[in-house]
Scaffold this motif. Structure first.
Motif, mmCIF file in Angstrom:
data_model
loop_
_atom_site.group_PDB
_atom_site.id
_atom_site.type_symbol
_atom_site.label_atom_id
_atom_site.label_comp_id
_atom_site.label_asym_id
_atom_site.label_seq_id
_atom_site.Cartn_x
_atom_site.Cartn_y
_atom_site.Cartn_z
ATOM 1 N N LYS A 124 0.808 -1.226 0.000
ATOM 2 C CA LYS A 124 0.000 0.000 0.000
ATOM 3 C C LYS A 124 0.837 1.271 0.000
ATOM 4 N N ARG A 125 2.121 1.212 0.285
ATOM 5 C CA ARG A 125 3.025 2.357 0.178
ATOM 6 C C ARG A 125 4.449 1.856 0.054
ATOM 7 N N ILE A 126 5.230 2.529 -0.791
ATOM 8 C CA ILE A 126 6.629 2.164 -0.966
ATOM 9 C C ILE A 126 7.454 3.437 -1.063
ATOM 10 N N THR A 127 8.728 3.321 -0.729
ATOM 11 C CA THR A 127 9.669 4.420 -0.857
ATOM 12 C C THR A 127 10.598 4.118 -2.015
ATOM 13 N N THR A 128 10.732 5.068 -2.925
ATOM 14 C CA THR A 128 11.568 4.901 -4.102
ATOM 15 C C THR A 128 12.048 6.277 -4.540
ATOM 16 N N THR A 129 12.721 6.345 -5.685
ATOM 17 C CA THR A 129 13.152 7.655 -6.171
ATOM 18 C C THR A 129 11.954 8.400 -6.747
ATOM 19 N N LEU A 130 12.078 9.701 -6.835
ATOM 20 C CA LEU A 130 10.981 10.532 -7.314
ATOM 21 C C LEU A 130 10.632 10.218 -8.769
ATOM 22 N N ALA A 131 11.640 9.994 -9.601
ATOM 23 C CA ALA A 131 11.393 9.696 -11.013
ATOM 24 C C ALA A 131 10.650 8.374 -11.169
ATOM 25 N N LYS A 132 11.052 7.365 -10.390
ATOM 26 C CA LYS A 132 10.364 6.067 -10.454
ATOM 27 C C LYS A 132 8.946 6.181 -9.919
ATOM 28 N N ALA A 133 8.744 6.978 -8.898
ATOM 29 C CA ALA A 133 7.398 7.151 -8.334
ATOM 30 C C ALA A 133 6.472 7.808 -9.352
ATOM 31 N N LYS A 134 6.964 8.812 -10.063
ATOM 32 C CA LYS A 134 6.137 9.481 -11.066
ATOM 33 C C LYS A 134 5.834 8.549 -12.232
ATOM 34 N N ALA A 135 6.820 7.745 -12.633
ATOM 35 C CA ALA A 135 6.594 6.781 -13.718
ATOM 36 C C ALA A 135 5.623 5.692 -13.261
ATOM 37 N N LEU A 136 5.730 5.285 -11.994
ATOM 38 C CA LEU A 136 4.846 4.250 -11.455
ATOM 39 C C LEU A 136 3.406 4.740 -11.381
ATOM 40 N N ARG A 137 3.222 5.991 -11.029
ATOM 41 C CA ARG A 137 1.860 6.537 -10.956
ATOM 42 C C ARG A 137 1.174 6.458 -12.316
ATOM 43 N N VAL A 138 1.892 6.816 -13.376
ATOM 44 C CA VAL A 138 1.331 6.742 -14.726
ATOM 45 C C VAL A 138 1.036 5.296 -15.112
ATOM 46 N N TYR A 139 1.838 4.362 -14.604
ATOM 47 C CA TYR A 139 1.695 2.948 -14.938
ATOM 48 C C TYR A 139 0.541 2.288 -14.187
ATOM 49 N N VAL A 140 0.389 2.619 -12.895
ATOM 50 C CA VAL A 140 -0.528 1.856 -12.037
ATOM 51 C C VAL A 140 -1.940 2.425 -11.990
ATOM 52 N N GLU A 141 -2.114 3.713 -12.204
ATOM 53 C CA GLU A 141 -3.460 4.284 -12.089
ATOM 54 C C GLU A 141 -4.443 3.728 -13.117
ATOM 55 N N PRO A 142 -4.072 3.527 -14.376
ATOM 56 C CA PRO A 142 -5.016 2.875 -15.292
ATOM 57 C C PRO A 142 -5.361 1.447 -14.876
ATOM 58 N N LEU A 143 -4.407 0.764 -14.244
ATOM 59 C CA LEU A 143 -4.686 -0.594 -13.756
ATOM 60 C C LEU A 143 -5.704 -0.550 -12.621
ATOM 61 N N LEU A 144 -5.578 0.425 -11.752
ATOM 62 C CA LEU A 144 -6.531 0.560 -10.645
ATOM 63 C C LEU A 144 -7.925 0.911 -11.170
ATOM 64 N N THR A 145 -7.985 1.745 -12.189
ATOM 65 C CA THR A 145 -9.277 2.081 -12.783
ATOM 66 C C THR A 145 -9.924 0.840 -13.389
ATOM 67 N N ARG A 146 -9.120 0.036 -14.059
ATOM 68 C CA ARG A 146 -9.640 -1.181 -14.680
ATOM 69 C C ARG A 146 -10.065 -2.203 -13.622
ATOM 70 N N ALA A 147 -9.421 -2.195 -12.470
ATOM 71 C CA ALA A 147 -9.732 -3.160 -11.412
ATOM 72 C C ALA A 147 -11.079 -2.888 -10.758
ATOM 73 N N LYS A 148 -11.637 -1.702 -10.951
ATOM 74 C CA LYS A 148 -12.941 -1.395 -10.361
ATOM 75 C C LYS A 148 -14.052 -2.220 -10.982
ATOM 76 N N ASN A 149 -13.860 -2.701 -12.208
ATOM 77 C CA ASN A 149 -14.836 -3.560 -12.875
ATOM 78 C C ASN A 149 -14.257 -4.972 -12.925
ATOM 79 N N ASP A 150 -14.753 -5.857 -12.068
ATOM 80 C CA ASP A 150 -14.197 -7.209 -11.963
ATOM 81 C C ASP A 150 -14.784 -8.095 -13.055
ATOM 82 N N SER A 151 -13.991 -8.341 -14.091
ATOM 83 C CA SER A 151 -14.386 -9.256 -15.153
ATOM 84 C C SER A 151 -13.153 -10.061 -15.562
ATOM 85 N N THR A 152 -13.390 -11.152 -16.234
ATOM 86 C CA THR A 152 -12.288 -12.007 -16.677
ATOM 87 C C THR A 152 -11.376 -11.237 -17.623
ATOM 88 N N HIS A 153 -11.964 -10.456 -18.489
ATOM 89 C CA HIS A 153 -11.181 -9.673 -19.439
ATOM 90 C C HIS A 153 -10.240 -8.701 -18.719
#
Length: 168
Positions: free
Chosen positions: A32-61
């Protein structure tokens, strides 16, 4: 030249970057929280937020698409279970980045990236905090008395002058 390029390559090849972001996303989902470099954190935010949005609809796809990014069954279970319930009503902005300062060894900017809904410190902002007491012994009382006393003294003097003028 990198005019208008929005992707931070993080000094890695495409395969290494994909693996890095996948591992960081799995750790963020698990802890639920991690410490990393600022550049990696900003890149991770762009990577993980669409995954979290998709996880709100639980389907096999959606499970298969997210699995193609993360490659971790335990993270998928956590994401579609606990996390999707907490973020169901949030329209976006699932992560928060907090800058922590420079790292001792290489002077890299470090940051804490966390899931917003799992932070107990900021979540309790709705409760009233107890009123803080000052350490100064009666400082505010002295000021209040000092301001009230001249006002009281001025009032009788003004009344006396008014009475004198009326007597004349």
């Amino acid at each position: 030249m990198r005019h208008g390029v929005k992707l931070n390559h993080l000094g890695r090849t495409a395969a290494h970057r994909k693996s890095l972001l996948s591992n960081l996303a799995c750790e963020l989902i698990d802890h639920k929280r991690i410490t990393t470099t600022l550049a990696k954190a900003k890149a991770l935010r762009v990577y993980v937020e669409p995954l979290l949005t998709r996880a709100k609809n639980d389907s096999t796809h959606n499970r298969r698409i997210i699995f193609s990014y993360l490659q971790d069954k335990e993270a998928i279970k956590e994401l579609f279970g606990v996390i999707s319930e907490k973020i169901a009503n949030r329209p976006g902005g699932y992560t928060r980045i907090i800058k922590l300062g420079k790292r001792m060894g290489d002077n890299a900017e470090t940051a804490l990236i966390e899931l917003v809904d799992f932070n107990e410190i900021y979540g309790k902002a709705t409760e009233k905090a107890p009123a803080k007491r000052t350490r100064r012994a009666g400082g505010s009382k002295k000021k209040a008395e000092g301001a009230a006393a001249p006002a009281e003294e001025a009032t009788p003097a003004a009344e006396n002058k008014t009475e004198e003028k009326a007597a004349e």
